[in-house]
Design a protein around this motif. Structure first.
Motif, PDB file in Angstrom:
ATOM      1  N   ILE A  85       0.837  -1.120   0.047  1.00 23.48           N
ATOM      2  CA  ILE A  85       0.042   0.112  -0.068  1.00 23.48           C
ATOM      3  C   ILE A  85       0.945   1.213  -0.171  1.00 23.48           C
ATOM      4  O   ILE A  85       2.031   1.240   0.476  1.00 23.48           O
ATOM      5  CB  ILE A  85      -1.009   0.041   1.202  1.00 23.48           C
ATOM      6  CG1 ILE A  85      -1.866  -1.307   0.999  1.00 23.48           C
ATOM      7  CG2 ILE A  85      -1.901   1.326   1.316  1.00 23.48           C
ATOM      8  CD1 ILE A  85      -2.653  -1.378   2.521  1.00 23.48           C
ATOM      9  N   VAL A  86       0.496   2.377  -0.541  1.00 24.27           N
ATOM     10  CA  VAL A  86       0.950   3.683  -0.638  1.00 24.27           C
ATOM     11  C   VAL A  86       0.349   4.569   0.323  1.00 24.27           C
ATOM     12  O   VAL A  86      -0.810   4.828   0.300  1.00 24.27           O
ATOM     13  CB  VAL A  86       1.322   4.306  -2.081  1.00 24.27           C
ATOM     14  CG1 VAL A  86       2.050   5.586  -1.747  1.00 24.27           C
ATOM     15  CG2 VAL A  86       2.147   3.210  -2.828  1.00 24.27           C
ATOM     16  N   ILE A  99       2.383   6.170   9.679  1.00 27.78           N
ATOM     17  CA  ILE A  99       1.956   6.388   8.468  1.00 27.78           C
ATOM     18  C   ILE A  99       0.289   6.743   8.510  1.00 27.78           C
ATOM     19  O   ILE A  99      -0.438   6.058   9.117  1.00 27.78           O
ATOM     20  CB  ILE A  99       2.217   5.187   7.430  1.00 27.78           C
ATOM     21  CG1 ILE A  99       3.810   4.779   7.432  1.00 27.78           C
ATOM     22  CG2 ILE A  99       1.608   5.476   6.142  1.00 27.78           C
ATOM     23  CD1 ILE A  99       4.098   3.620   6.790  1.00 27.78           C
ATOM     24  N   THR A 100      -0.135   7.670   7.465  1.00 26.21           N
ATOM     25  CA  THR A 100      -1.514   7.857   7.299  1.00 26.21           C
ATOM     26  C   THR A 100      -2.083   7.441   5.809  1.00 26.21           C
ATOM     27  O   THR A 100      -1.352   7.647   4.993  1.00 26.21           O
ATOM     28  CB  THR A 100      -1.881   9.547   7.680  1.00 26.21           C
ATOM     29  OG1 THR A 100      -3.200   9.561   7.290  1.00 26.21           O
ATOM     30  CG2 THR A 100      -1.044  10.341   6.702  1.00 26.21           C
ATOM     31  N   LEU A 101      -3.233   7.198   5.956  1.00 20.41           N
ATOM     32  CA  LEU A 101      -3.870   6.814   4.286  1.00 20.41           C
ATOM     33  C   LEU A 101      -4.790   8.049   4.343  1.00 20.41           C
ATOM     34  O   LEU A 101      -5.514   7.946   3.459  1.00 20.41           O
ATOM     35  CB  LEU A 101      -4.441   5.529   4.523  1.00 20.41           C
ATOM     36  CG  LEU A 101      -3.775   4.499   4.312  1.00 20.41           C
ATOM     37  CD1 LEU A 101      -4.303   3.072   4.349  1.00 20.41           C
ATOM     38  CD2 LEU A 101      -2.624   4.259   3.377  1.00 20.41           C
ATOM     39  N   GLY A 155       5.081  13.813   5.262  1.00 16.78           N
ATOM     40  CA  GLY A 155       4.131  14.256   4.273  1.00 16.78           C
ATOM     41  C   GLY A 155       4.634  13.719   2.889  1.00 16.78           C
ATOM     42  O   GLY A 155       4.016  13.761   2.142  1.00 16.78           O
ATOM     43  N   GLU A 156       5.854  12.741   3.092  1.00 18.85           N
ATOM     44  CA  GLU A 156       6.237  12.223   1.846  1.00 18.85           C
ATOM     45  C   GLU A 156       5.421  10.970   1.488  1.00 18.85           C
ATOM     46  O   GLU A 156       5.191  10.133   2.255  1.00 18.85           O
ATOM     47  CB  GLU A 156       7.598  12.007   1.834  1.00 18.85           C
ATOM     48  CG  GLU A 156       8.600  13.278   1.645  1.00 18.85           C
ATOM     49  CD  GLU A 156       8.424  14.007   0.368  1.00 18.85           C
ATOM     50  OE1 GLU A 156       8.328  12.979  -0.573  1.00 18.85           O
ATOM     51  OE2 GLU A 156       8.525  15.121   0.343  1.00 18.85           O
ATOM     52  N   PRO A 157       5.165  10.385   0.218  1.00 20.25           N
ATOM     53  CA  PRO A 157       4.613   9.267   0.007  1.00 20.25           C
ATOM     54  C   PRO A 157       5.439   8.004   0.386  1.00 20.25           C
ATOM     55  O   PRO A 157       6.558   8.222   0.016  1.00 20.25           O
ATOM     56  CB  PRO A 157       4.268   9.310  -1.604  1.00 20.25           C
ATOM     57  CG  PRO A 157       4.264  10.580  -1.996  1.00 20.25           C
ATOM     58  CD  PRO A 157       5.229  11.310  -0.932  1.00 20.25           C
ATOM     59  N   ILE A 158       5.178   7.071   1.129  1.00 21.53           N
ATOM     60  CA  ILE A 158       5.658   5.947   1.351  1.00 21.53           C
ATOM     61  C   ILE A 158       4.860   4.573   0.967  1.00 21.53           C
ATOM     62  O   ILE A 158       3.676   4.407   1.154  1.00 21.53           O
ATOM     63  CB  ILE A 158       5.890   5.739   2.921  1.00 21.53           C
ATOM     64  CG1 ILE A 158       7.027   4.931   3.393  1.00 21.53           C
ATOM     65  CG2 ILE A 158       4.801   6.007   3.859  1.00 21.53           C
ATOM     66  CD1 ILE A 158       7.477   4.751   4.629  1.00 21.53           C
TER      67      ILE A 158
END
Length: 225
Positions: A85-86, A99-101, A155-158
């Protein structure tokens, strides 16, 4: 990541809504009951997908509400172990990367699920990964150049892989007087309060901040040219 489950329930509709479309009233009542609520051992309820059946409403003695027996499908957030998942980096502490979605924030990367040569930088208050080939100890990692480190910036996509799904039961305590709460109470670790926790793995090739691998791909293309 998203599943549909069928549920049967009885829904009350208040007298003030009797003049409205029953289907909308039923759906609204179901969303209030199930949306953003945990379904034990199943997942997080998001919204009603559709209503399958609804019996004629019945008014019971006492409160004047109309009760409908319905069956419907509920959309769940229910990732499976191993799913990739990203999300976005929300915050970092010495204990984990959070991490947040957007709609779900109880995803945590503990240090044990970070790639080798990872360390928490006390000055930057972030974890970083050093991409050197050899395994370094804490002292050697602390002395690496910052320009050669890959930081987990908020704030960066992971990109991560679901490693473990945990359910925690929290017994309801006595009513809390908000005026008497301390800063320590307000700052309690969110992981300890969560009922549904996902532990994420970013130690594999291609996982971690997405821009790391985009940059690596760009460099490879330049070298090929």
């Amino acid at each position: 990541m998203f599943n549909l489950i069928a549920i049967k329930d009885t829904v009350p509709v208040a007298p003030k809504a009797f003049g409205l479309d029953p289907a909308l009233c039923i759906q609204d009542a179901l969303n209030k009951k199930f949306a953003n609520k945990l379904i034990p051992d199943r997942g997080l309820g998001l919204s009603v997908f559709d209503i399958l059946t609804a019996e004629d409403g019945r008014v019971t003695w006492g409160n004047g509400q109309m009760y409908y027996k319905v069956s419907f499908r509920l959309m769940l957030f229910a990732p499976f172990v191993g799913e990739v998942i990203v999300g976005k980096v929300l915050s970092c502490t010495p204990s984990y990367i959070r991490i947040t979605l957007g709609f779900f924030e109880d995803i945590y990367v503990p240090p044990s699920l970070l790639p080798p040569n990872s360390m928490y930088d006390e000055n930057e208050r972030r974890f970083f990964w050093y991409s050197g080939e050899q395994d370094l100890d804490a002292t050697a990692l602390a002395n690496t150049l910052k320009s050669e480190r890959f930081y987990y910036d908020p704030g960066e996509p992971i990109r991560f892989r679901v490693d473990t799904i945990e359910w925690h039961e929290h017994e309801p305590g006595p009513p809390v007087d908000r005026s008497q709460t301390t800063e320590e109470d307000e700052e309690k670790d969110p992981k300890e309060k969560a009922g549904y926790v996902i532990l994420a793995n970013v130690s594999e090739q291609g996982l971690g901040l997405t821009n790391w691998w985009d940059e690596a791909g760009d460099e490879y293309e330049e070298e090929a040219e």
